[in-house]
Design a protein around this motif. Structure first.
Motif, PDB file in Angstrom:
ATOM      1  N   PRO A  73       0.934  -1.262  -0.061  1.00 34.29           N
ATOM      2  CA  PRO A  73      -0.035   0.179  -0.057  1.00 34.29           C
ATOM      3  C   PRO A  73       0.765   1.360  -0.042  1.00 34.29           C
ATOM      4  CG  PRO A  73      -0.801  -1.323   1.713  1.00 34.29           C
ATOM      5  CD  PRO A  73       0.339  -2.213   1.253  1.00 34.29           C
ATOM      6  N   ASP A  74       2.275   1.083   0.333  1.00 37.93           N
ATOM      7  CA  ASP A  74       3.092   2.320   0.198  1.00 37.93           C
ATOM      8  C   ASP A  74       3.569   2.624  -1.234  1.00 37.93           C
ATOM      9  OD1 ASP A  74       4.914   0.360   0.142  1.00 37.93           O
ATOM     10  OD2 ASP A  74       6.062   0.930   1.683  1.00 37.93           O
ATOM     11  N   THR A  75       3.269   2.063  -2.214  1.00 38.14           N
ATOM     12  CA  THR A  75       3.703   2.372  -3.508  1.00 38.14           C
ATOM     13  C   THR A  75       2.628   3.222  -4.204  1.00 38.14           C
ATOM     14  OG1 THR A  75       2.824   0.310  -4.422  1.00 38.14           O
ATOM     15  CG2 THR A  75       5.035   0.315  -3.639  1.00 38.14           C
ATOM     16  N   TRP A  76       3.077   3.854  -5.381  1.00 40.11           N
ATOM     17  CA  TRP A  76       2.478   4.853  -6.273  1.00 40.11           C
ATOM     18  C   TRP A  76       1.723   3.881  -6.898  1.00 40.11           C
ATOM     19  CZ3 TRP A  76       1.930   4.773 -11.456  1.00 40.11           C
ATOM     20  CH2 TRP A  76       1.340   5.929 -12.048  1.00 40.11           C
ATOM     21  N   TRP A  77       1.854   2.562  -7.224  1.00 36.85           N
ATOM     22  CA  TRP A  77       1.324   1.801  -8.130  1.00 36.85           C
ATOM     23  C   TRP A  77       0.036   1.188  -7.582  1.00 36.85           C
ATOM     24  CZ3 TRP A  77      -0.086  -3.412  -9.581  1.00 36.85           C
ATOM     25  CH2 TRP A  77      -0.821  -3.347 -10.788  1.00 36.85           C
ATOM     26  N   ASP A  78       0.180   0.939  -6.363  1.00 40.09           N
ATOM     27  CA  ASP A  78      -0.975   0.342  -5.407  1.00 40.09           C
ATOM     28  C   ASP A  78      -2.139   1.266  -5.220  1.00 40.09           C
ATOM     29  OD1 ASP A  78      -1.450  -2.023  -3.562  1.00 40.09           O
ATOM     30  OD2 ASP A  78      -2.049  -0.206  -2.425  1.00 40.09           O
ATOM     31  N   ARG A  79      -1.323   2.830  -4.802  1.00 39.94           N
ATOM     32  CA  ARG A  79      -2.482   3.673  -4.710  1.00 39.94           C
ATOM     33  C   ARG A  79      -3.339   3.882  -6.137  1.00 39.94           C
ATOM     34  NH1 ARG A  79       2.036   5.573  -2.025  1.00 39.94           N
ATOM     35  NH2 ARG A  79       2.711   7.056  -3.571  1.00 39.94           N
ATOM     36  N   GLN A  80      -2.805   3.650  -7.264  1.00 39.74           N
ATOM     37  CA  GLN A  80      -3.479   3.880  -8.337  1.00 39.74           C
ATOM     38  C   GLN A  80      -4.420   2.838  -8.533  1.00 39.74           C
ATOM     39  OE1 GLN A  80      -3.303   6.960 -10.216  1.00 39.74           O
ATOM     40  NE2 GLN A  80      -1.717   7.397  -8.715  1.00 39.74           N
ATOM     41  N   LEU A  81      -4.074   1.683  -8.272  1.00 37.74           N
ATOM     42  CA  LEU A  81      -4.954   0.489  -8.435  1.00 37.74           C
ATOM     43  C   LEU A  81      -5.967   0.864  -7.286  1.00 37.74           C
ATOM     44  CD1 LEU A  81      -5.192  -2.483  -9.518  1.00 37.74           C
ATOM     45  CD2 LEU A  81      -3.862  -3.201  -7.466  1.00 37.74           C
ATOM     46  N   ARG A  82      -5.743   1.319  -6.221  1.00 36.15           N
ATOM     47  CA  ARG A  82      -6.891   1.445  -5.279  1.00 36.15           C
ATOM     48  C   ARG A  82      -7.764   2.527  -5.896  1.00 36.15           C
ATOM     49  NH1 ARG A  82      -5.786  -1.148   0.036  1.00 36.15           N
ATOM     50  NH2 ARG A  82      -3.904  -2.297  -0.200  1.00 36.15           N
ATOM     51  N   ARG A  83      -7.295   3.462  -6.345  1.00 29.92           N
ATOM     52  CA  ARG A  83      -8.022   4.489  -6.955  1.00 29.92           C
ATOM     53  C   ARG A  83      -8.998   4.051  -8.006  1.00 29.92           C
ATOM     54  NH1 ARG A  83      -7.472   7.231 -11.571  1.00 29.92           N
ATOM     55  NH2 ARG A  83      -5.274   6.615 -11.886  1.00 29.92           N
ATOM     56  N   GLY A  84      -8.459   3.287  -8.864  1.00 32.91           N
ATOM     57  CA  GLY A  84      -9.310   2.580  -9.899  1.00 32.91           C
ATOM     58  C   GLY A  84     -10.343   1.674  -9.393  1.00 32.91           C
ATOM     59  N   PHE A  85     -10.030   0.815  -8.221  1.00 31.47           N
ATOM     60  CA  PHE A  85     -11.137  -0.002  -7.961  1.00 31.47           C
ATOM     61  C   PHE A  85     -12.078   0.960  -7.393  1.00 31.47           C
ATOM     62  CE2 PHE A  85      -8.086  -3.524  -6.524  1.00 31.47           C
ATOM     63  CZ  PHE A  85      -8.277  -4.192  -7.543  1.00 31.47           C
ATOM     64  N   PHE A  86     -11.752   2.163  -6.652  1.00 30.74           N
ATOM     65  CA  PHE A  86     -12.746   3.050  -6.029  1.00 30.74           C
ATOM     66  C   PHE A  86     -13.905   3.635  -7.093  1.00 30.74           C
ATOM     67  CE2 PHE A  86     -14.113   7.330  -4.551  1.00 30.74           C
ATOM     68  CZ  PHE A  86     -14.820   7.055  -3.530  1.00 30.74           C
ATOM     69  N   GLU A  87     -12.933   3.901  -8.293  1.00 35.17           N
ATOM     70  CA  GLU A  87     -13.686   4.571  -9.421  1.00 35.17           C
ATOM     71  C   GLU A  87     -14.718   3.640  -9.924  1.00 35.17           C
ATOM     72  OE1 GLU A  87     -10.636   6.445 -11.738  1.00 35.17           O
ATOM     73  OE2 GLU A  87     -10.439   8.033 -10.388  1.00 35.17           O
ATOM     74  N   ALA A  88     -14.428   2.360 -10.210  1.00 29.46           N
ATOM     75  CA  ALA A  88     -15.264   1.335 -10.528  1.00 29.46           C
ATOM     76  C   ALA A  88     -16.215   0.804  -9.525  1.00 29.46           C
ATOM     77  CB  ALA A  88     -14.404   0.006 -11.031  1.00 29.46           C
ATOM     78  N   GLY A  89     -16.345   1.457  -8.510  1.00 23.47           N
ATOM     79  CA  GLY A  89     -17.387   1.143  -7.522  1.00 23.47           C
ATOM     80  C   GLY A  89     -17.166   0.300  -6.357  1.00 23.47           C
ATOM     81  N   GLY A  90     -15.648   0.000  -6.355  1.00 24.38           N
ATOM     82  CA  GLY A  90     -15.071  -0.934  -5.354  1.00 24.38           C
ATOM     83  C   GLY A  90     -14.420  -0.379  -4.239  1.00 24.38           C
ATOM     84  N   PRO A  91     -13.470  -1.116  -3.781  1.00 22.60           N
ATOM     85  CA  PRO A  91     -13.003  -2.633  -3.798  1.00 22.60           C
ATOM     86  C   PRO A  91     -14.060  -3.425  -3.340  1.00 22.60           C
ATOM     87  CG  PRO A  91     -11.378  -1.208  -2.463  1.00 22.60           C
ATOM     88  CD  PRO A  91     -12.721  -0.434  -2.652  1.00 22.60           C
ATOM     89  N   THR A  92     -14.421  -4.449  -4.358  1.00 21.31           N
ATOM     90  CA  THR A  92     -15.228  -5.714  -3.942  1.00 21.31           C
ATOM     91  C   THR A  92     -14.340  -6.681  -2.985  1.00 21.31           C
ATOM     92  OG1 THR A  92     -14.286  -7.042  -5.886  1.00 21.31           O
ATOM     93  CG2 THR A  92     -16.162  -5.396  -6.286  1.00 21.31           C
ATOM     94  N   PRO A  93     -15.161  -7.871  -2.680  1.00 26.47           N
ATOM     95  CA  PRO A  93     -14.214  -8.699  -1.583  1.00 26.47           C
ATOM     96  C   PRO A  93     -13.050  -9.099  -2.675  1.00 26.47           C
ATOM     97  CG  PRO A  93     -16.419  -8.859  -1.196  1.00 26.47           C
ATOM     98  CD  PRO A  93     -16.396  -7.746  -2.376  1.00 26.47           C
ATOM     99  N   GLU A  94     -13.501  -9.489  -3.950  1.00 25.83           N
ATOM    100  CA  GLU A  94     -12.230 -10.053  -4.616  1.00 25.83           C
ATOM    101  C   GLU A  94     -11.147  -9.175  -4.809  1.00 25.83           C
ATOM    102  OE1 GLU A  94     -15.757  -9.866  -5.563  1.00 25.83           O
ATOM    103  OE2 GLU A  94     -16.244 -11.979  -5.287  1.00 25.83           O
ATOM    104  N   ASP A  95     -11.556  -7.796  -5.192  1.00 22.45           N
ATOM    105  CA  ASP A  95     -10.455  -6.747  -5.194  1.00 22.45           C
ATOM    106  C   ASP A  95      -9.466  -6.647  -4.002  1.00 22.45           C
ATOM    107  OD1 ASP A  95     -11.638  -6.100  -7.613  1.00 22.45           O
ATOM    108  OD2 ASP A  95     -12.533  -4.410  -6.737  1.00 22.45           O
ATOM    109  N   TYR A  96     -10.128  -7.059  -2.675  1.00 23.66           N
ATOM    110  CA  TYR A  96      -9.398  -7.062  -1.485  1.00 23.66           C
ATOM    111  C   TYR A  96      -8.513  -8.101  -1.206  1.00 23.66           C
ATOM    112  CZ  TYR A  96     -11.377  -2.997   0.834  1.00 23.66           C
ATOM    113  OH  TYR A  96     -11.945  -1.522   1.075  1.00 23.66           O
ATOM    114  N   GLU A  97      -8.934  -9.456  -1.986  1.00 22.70           N
ATOM    115  CA  GLU A  97      -8.082 -10.508  -1.974  1.00 22.70           C
ATOM    116  C   GLU A  97      -6.950 -10.212  -2.715  1.00 22.70           C
ATOM    117  OE1 GLU A  97      -8.776 -15.214  -3.031  1.00 22.70           O
ATOM    118  OE2 GLU A  97     -10.489 -13.916  -3.308  1.00 22.70           O
TER     119      GLU A  97
END
Length: 188
Positions: A73-97
């Protein structure tokens, strides 16, 4: 053509970074003006947990590079990934996995004149064969109908859609985030 796949130590990766970034620039069609910034960035990544890098080479030199590290979670790319999940309505349980156990395939590139010869497949399979994570994730530029060799390679190795059309702040293109369960199990 005899290709050797060789794992690099972090020190060797750092020493070879200028040459490896040249492969990246040529394969991605980027401007050489980004060279020094990318070399510095790549060298800084060798201290990330789980850092691993391999090259493909023949008698003439290095033909391809792949490297990555454990997602955090402390990397730039992980933050972009989490932002993308949020923008897509998530994160879902699968996204968290996925977020809890993934290896970020930061870069995989083969010189254009050597693409389509199985080198990318060897690099990817060799890089992730013993990674201590449940998933491997990567981003690749979106291409209409997935009509390029990169998408063909990833799909042939069992990569699935994680996010599509993610836009990074510093790039005008949209990217697909793809993932695969480890160990890799290509579709039948």
């Amino acid at each position: 053509m005899s290709i050797t796949i060789r794992r690099l130590s972090p020190q060797e990766f750092s020493l070879l970074a200028p040459q490896l970034v040249e492969i990246y620039i040529e394969a991605m069609g980027y401007s050489p003006s980004i060279r020094s910034n990318r070399v510095s960035s790549w060298r800084a990544e060798v201290i990330k947990p789980g850092f691993s890098a391999i090259i493909a080479e023949d008698g003439e030199g290095i033909l391809g590079i792949a490297y990555g590290f454990l997602g955090s979670p402390d990397t730039w790319w992980d933050r972009q990934l989490r932002r993308g999940f949020f923008e897509a309505g998530g994160p879902t349980p699968e996204d968290y996995e996925i977020l809890h156990s993934y290896f970020e395939l930061a870069e995989i590139h083969v010189l254009p004149s050597y693409q389509g010869k199985g080198i990318g497949r060897k690099l990817l399979e060799s890089l992730v064969w013993n990674i201590p994570a449940r998933f491997v994730l990567l981003s690749t530029p979106e291409v209409a109908h997935e009509a390029n060799s990169a998408f063909g390679l990833y799909r042939s190795l069992g990569f699935f859609d994680v996010l599509r059309n993610l836009e990074y702040p510093a790039d005008s293109r949209a990217f697909a985030i793809l993932g695969a369960t480890l160990p890799l199990h290509p579709p039948a």
